[in-house]
Write a protein that holds these residues in place. Structure first.
Motif, PDB file in Angstrom:
ATOM      1  N   SER A 130       0.878  -1.184   0.000  1.00 17.55           N
ATOM      2  CA  SER A 130       0.000   0.000   0.000  1.00 17.55           C
ATOM      3  C   SER A 130       0.904   1.220   0.000  1.00 17.55           C
ATOM      4  O   SER A 130       1.232   1.760   1.067  1.00 17.55           O
ATOM      5  N   PRO A 131       1.357   1.636  -1.190  1.00 19.20           N
ATOM      6  CA  PRO A 131       2.421   2.648  -1.275  1.00 19.20           C
ATOM      7  C   PRO A 131       2.179   3.897  -0.418  1.00 19.20           C
ATOM      8  O   PRO A 131       3.086   4.312   0.317  1.00 19.20           O
ATOM      9  N   LYS A 132       0.984   4.489  -0.503  1.00 20.51           N
ATOM     10  CA  LYS A 132       0.763   5.742   0.242  1.00 20.51           C
ATOM     11  C   LYS A 132       0.869   5.515   1.749  1.00 20.51           C
ATOM     12  O   LYS A 132       1.538   6.265   2.454  1.00 20.51           O
ATOM     13  N   GLU A 133       0.234   4.455   2.228  1.00 25.02           N
ATOM     14  CA  GLU A 133       0.250   4.171   3.677  1.00 25.02           C
ATOM     15  C   GLU A 133       1.658   3.778   4.115  1.00 25.02           C
ATOM     16  O   GLU A 133       2.162   4.241   5.140  1.00 25.02           O
ATOM     17  N   ASN A 134       2.310   2.906   3.312  1.00 25.13           N
ATOM     18  CA  ASN A 134       3.633   2.413   3.702  1.00 25.13           C
ATOM     19  C   ASN A 134       4.665   3.547   3.715  1.00 25.13           C
ATOM     20  O   ASN A 134       5.526   3.609   4.597  1.00 25.13           O
ATOM     21  N   PHE A 135       4.572   4.439   2.732  1.00 23.29           N
ATOM     22  CA  PHE A 135       5.522   5.559   2.689  1.00 23.29           C
ATOM     23  C   PHE A 135       5.322   6.481   3.897  1.00 23.29           C
ATOM     24  O   PHE A 135       6.284   6.898   4.549  1.00 23.29           O
ATOM     25  N   LEU A 136       4.055   6.746   4.209  1.00 24.37           N
ATOM     26  CA  LEU A 136       3.765   7.607   5.363  1.00 24.37           C
ATOM     27  C   LEU A 136       4.278   6.962   6.661  1.00 24.37           C
ATOM     28  O   LEU A 136       4.882   7.631   7.506  1.00 24.37           O
ATOM     29  N   SER A 137       4.082   5.649   6.778  1.00 25.22           N
ATOM     30  CA  SER A 137       4.585   4.958   7.987  1.00 25.22           C
ATOM     31  C   SER A 137       6.099   5.049   8.074  1.00 25.22           C
ATOM     32  O   SER A 137       6.660   5.203   9.166  1.00 25.22           O
ATOM     33  N   PHE A 138       6.754   4.939   6.922  1.00 26.98           N
ATOM     34  CA  PHE A 138       8.221   5.055   6.893  1.00 26.98           C
ATOM     35  C   PHE A 138       8.650   6.429   7.436  1.00 26.98           C
ATOM     36  O   PHE A 138       9.539   6.524   8.287  1.00 26.98           O
ATOM     37  N   CYS A 139       7.967   7.490   6.960  1.00 23.86           N
ATOM     38  CA  CYS A 139       8.305   8.852   7.420  1.00 23.86           C
ATOM     39  C   CYS A 139       8.032   8.988   8.924  1.00 23.86           C
ATOM     40  O   CYS A 139       8.824   9.582   9.663  1.00 23.86           O
ATOM     41  N   ARG A 140       6.918   8.452   9.362  1.00 21.85           N
ATOM     42  CA  ARG A 140       6.570   8.537  10.788  1.00 21.85           C
ATOM     43  C   ARG A 140       7.574   7.765  11.639  1.00 21.85           C
ATOM     44  O   ARG A 140       7.925   8.187  12.735  1.00 21.85           O
ATOM     45  N   ASP A 141       8.041   6.653  11.102  1.00 28.63           N
ATOM     46  CA  ASP A 141       9.007   5.821  11.825  1.00 28.63           C
ATOM     47  C   ASP A 141      10.365   6.493  11.963  1.00 28.63           C
ATOM     48  O   ASP A 141      11.014   6.380  13.004  1.00 28.63           O
ATOM     49  N   ILE A 142      10.811   7.160  10.898  1.00 27.72           N
ATOM     50  CA  ILE A 142      12.130   7.819  10.966  1.00 27.72           C
ATOM     51  C   ILE A 142      12.109   8.864  12.066  1.00 27.72           C
ATOM     52  O   ILE A 142      13.054   9.017  12.825  1.00 27.72           O
ATOM     53  N   SER A 143      10.988   9.608  12.125  1.00 28.61           N
ATOM     54  CA  SER A 143      10.972  10.775  13.005  1.00 28.61           C
ATOM     55  C   SER A 143      10.225  10.538  14.310  1.00 28.61           C
ATOM     56  O   SER A 143      10.121  11.451  15.125  1.00 28.61           O
ATOM     57  N   ASN A 144       9.692   9.329  14.471  1.00 31.98           N
ATOM     58  CA  ASN A 144       8.886   9.032  15.653  1.00 31.98           C
ATOM     59  C   ASN A 144       7.793  10.095  15.817  1.00 31.98           C
ATOM     60  O   ASN A 144       7.605  10.662  16.895  1.00 31.98           O
ATOM     61  N   ASN A 145       7.105  10.373  14.707  1.00 34.73           N
ATOM     62  CA  ASN A 145       6.143  11.472  14.689  1.00 34.73           C
ATOM     63  C   ASN A 145       4.872  10.997  13.979  1.00 34.73           C
ATOM     64  O   ASN A 145       4.820  10.937  12.750  1.00 34.73           O
ATOM     65  N   THR A 146       3.866  10.669  14.777  1.00 28.50           N
ATOM     66  CA  THR A 146       2.641  10.105  14.193  1.00 28.50           C
ATOM     67  C   THR A 146       1.714  11.195  13.645  1.00 28.50           C
ATOM     68  O   THR A 146       0.665  10.897  13.083  1.00 28.50           O
ATOM     69  N   THR A 147       2.106  12.465  13.808  1.00 25.94           N
ATOM     70  CA  THR A 147       1.228  13.536  13.306  1.00 25.94           C
ATOM     71  C   THR A 147       1.479  13.846  11.827  1.00 25.94           C
ATOM     72  O   THR A 147       0.786  14.663  11.238  1.00 25.94           O
ATOM     73  N   ASN A 216      16.610   5.348  14.728  1.00 20.02           N
ATOM     74  CA  ASN A 216      15.267   5.837  15.052  1.00 20.02           C
ATOM     75  C   ASN A 216      14.800   5.238  16.382  1.00 20.02           C
ATOM     76  O   ASN A 216      15.538   4.493  17.036  1.00 20.02           O
ATOM     77  N   HIS A 217      13.555   5.559  16.773  1.00 15.19           N
ATOM     78  CA  HIS A 217      13.077   5.145  18.099  1.00 15.19           C
ATOM     79  C   HIS A 217      12.998   3.629  18.232  1.00 15.19           C
ATOM     80  O   HIS A 217      12.916   3.104  19.334  1.00 15.19           O
ATOM     81  N   LYS A 218      13.033   2.918  17.076  1.00 14.50           N
ATOM     82  CA  LYS A 218      13.022   1.453  17.161  1.00 14.50           C
ATOM     83  C   LYS A 218      14.440   0.881  17.180  1.00 14.50           C
ATOM     84  O   LYS A 218      14.633  -0.335  17.137  1.00 14.50           O
ATOM     85  N   GLY A 219      15.430   1.800  17.129  1.00 11.25           N
ATOM     86  CA  GLY A 219      16.826   1.349  17.131  1.00 11.25           C
ATOM     87  C   GLY A 219      17.338   1.015  15.744  1.00 11.25           C
ATOM     88  O   GLY A 219      18.428   0.448  15.587  1.00 11.25           O
ATOM     89  N   ASP A 220      16.559   1.398  14.691  1.00  6.98           N
ATOM     90  CA  ASP A 220      16.985   1.062  13.323  1.00  6.98           C
ATOM     91  C   ASP A 220      17.831   2.173  12.710  1.00  6.98           C
ATOM     92  O   ASP A 220      17.539   3.359  12.888  1.00  6.98           O
ATOM     93  N   ARG A 221      18.840   1.731  11.944  1.00  8.86           N
ATOM     94  CA  ARG A 221      19.617   2.659  11.122  1.00  8.86           C
ATOM     95  C   ARG A 221      18.807   2.903   9.851  1.00  8.86           C
ATOM     96  O   ARG A 221      18.148   1.981   9.345  1.00  8.86           O
ATOM     97  N   ILE A 222      18.793   4.101   9.324  1.00  8.79           N
ATOM     98  CA  ILE A 222      17.962   4.389   8.145  1.00  8.79           C
ATOM     99  C   ILE A 222      18.716   4.061   6.855  1.00  8.79           C
ATOM    100  O   ILE A 222      18.202   3.357   5.984  1.00  8.79           O
TER     101      ILE A 222
END
Ligand code: DON
Length: 305
Positions: A130-147, A216-222
């Motif tokens: 689901s490109p739109k949802e998955n891309f948005l989740s990726f951005c939220r994950d990098i920044s730990n920002n659900t807004t 990131n907040h999950k400990g992942d390197r981007i």
């Protein structure tokens, strides 16, 4: 450590009321309704100290700045094969130009001109459920920002008037460098451009390009260190289209602009800074934003050169 708060306040008050010869972008009608007086700056250092002034907390349309995030996700998913479909050369042409695609057989010069970002979107669609949802989740994950969110209004507005992007996508498809349905690719492209962030959020989300120790907040390197080096290099050489040389000359940092009036610049090892002022110069880059960053890197002696 530099007194970043004092320095950004000084430059902000010097520039706040100068004559701005730029114009707010209105070829996407929804962008034309933004007040030209907005002016915000935020800097986040590698040790996550944050300094802001003006409209630094207001969200705006980040437009082409999101091309860095698309490239980052595509680079993670596709690895070096990515460069078989997109080059890494400055185009020396406007961001929406069709000119070089004919002689380059549909291979865009770089991932930051519209042609290149459209191919990146196509690659993401091939990888994501689901490109739109998955891309948005990726951005939220990098920044730990659900807004973080897209602006459906802006995406719709661009879809109505995005004739050059429709032409680009079809033209590239005729060279077989678009694999998915053209309407789906364009819908995704218009959405990634409609992403909204504040200067504060922008200067946080791109910290992964400043510091090799960033997780990131999950400990992942981007990105790997080598990949981050390459993304920064393309920002330096291609981030401002036919004004990339001028930006390197005046500011001396890897950066990326958007027609919403935002600019992000990276000092590898030190900070990420974001500026927003909606009036654009003739090349489509924020007039005051460029001026601000030029003064900032000069005052802080912190360009990469
Ligand atoms: O495709 C467009 O025209 C816009 N969505 C993005 C253009 C843009 O931000 C160019 N950057 N300066």
């Amino acid at each position: 450590m530099e007194n970043y708060q004092r320095i950004i306040e000084e430059i902000y008050s010097d520039l706040k009321s100068i004559e701005d010869t730029g114009k707010v972008a209105n070829y996407i009608p929804e962008l034309g309704s933004i007040s030209a007086d907005n002016f915000g700056i935020n800097i986040t250092t590698i040790d996550t100290k944050s300094f802001g002034i003006g409209n630094y907390k207001d969200k705006f349309s980040i437009q082409s700045i999101s091309k860095i995030l698309c490239l980052t996700l595509a680079y993670k998913l596709e690895g070096e094969k990515l460069w078989e479909r997109i080059d890494v050369e400055p185009s020396g042409n406007p961001f929406n130009s069709l000119l070089q695609l004919e002689s380059d057989c549909g291979k865009p010069r770089n991932p930051f001109i519209n042609a290149g970002a459209i191919v990146v979107c196509d690659i993401l669609i091939s990888h994501l459920k689901s490109p739109k949802e998955n891309f948005l989740s990726f951005c939220r994950d990098i920044s730990n920002n659900t807004t973080l969110h897209y602006s459906e209004k802006v995406a719709k507005s661009e879809k109505k008037t995005g004739f050059r992007n429709v032409a680009l996508c079809n033209f590239i498809k005729s060279f077989d460098n678009i694999k998915n349905n053209v309407d789906e690719v364009l819908d995704f492209y218009f959405h990634i451009c409609s992403l909204e962030m504040s200067c504060k959020e922008l200067s946080q989300i791109f910290l992964f390009l400043t510091d090799d120790n960033f997780r990131n907040h999950k400990g992942d390197r981007i990105l790997t260190m080598a990949q981050a080096k390459r993304v920064n290099a393309i920002m330096l050489t291609c981030g401002f289209y036919d004004e990339s040389g001028e930006f390197a000359f005046r500011v001396g940092l890897p950066g990326k602009s958007g027609v919403g009036g935002g600019i992000v610049a990276i000092h590898p090892d030190k900070y990420c800074i974001a500026v927003w002022s909606p009036k654009l110069n003739k090349k489509g880059n924020s007039y005051k934003g460029m001026l601000f960053l030029e003064k900032f890197t000069t005052k802080t002696a912190s360009s990469i050169f």
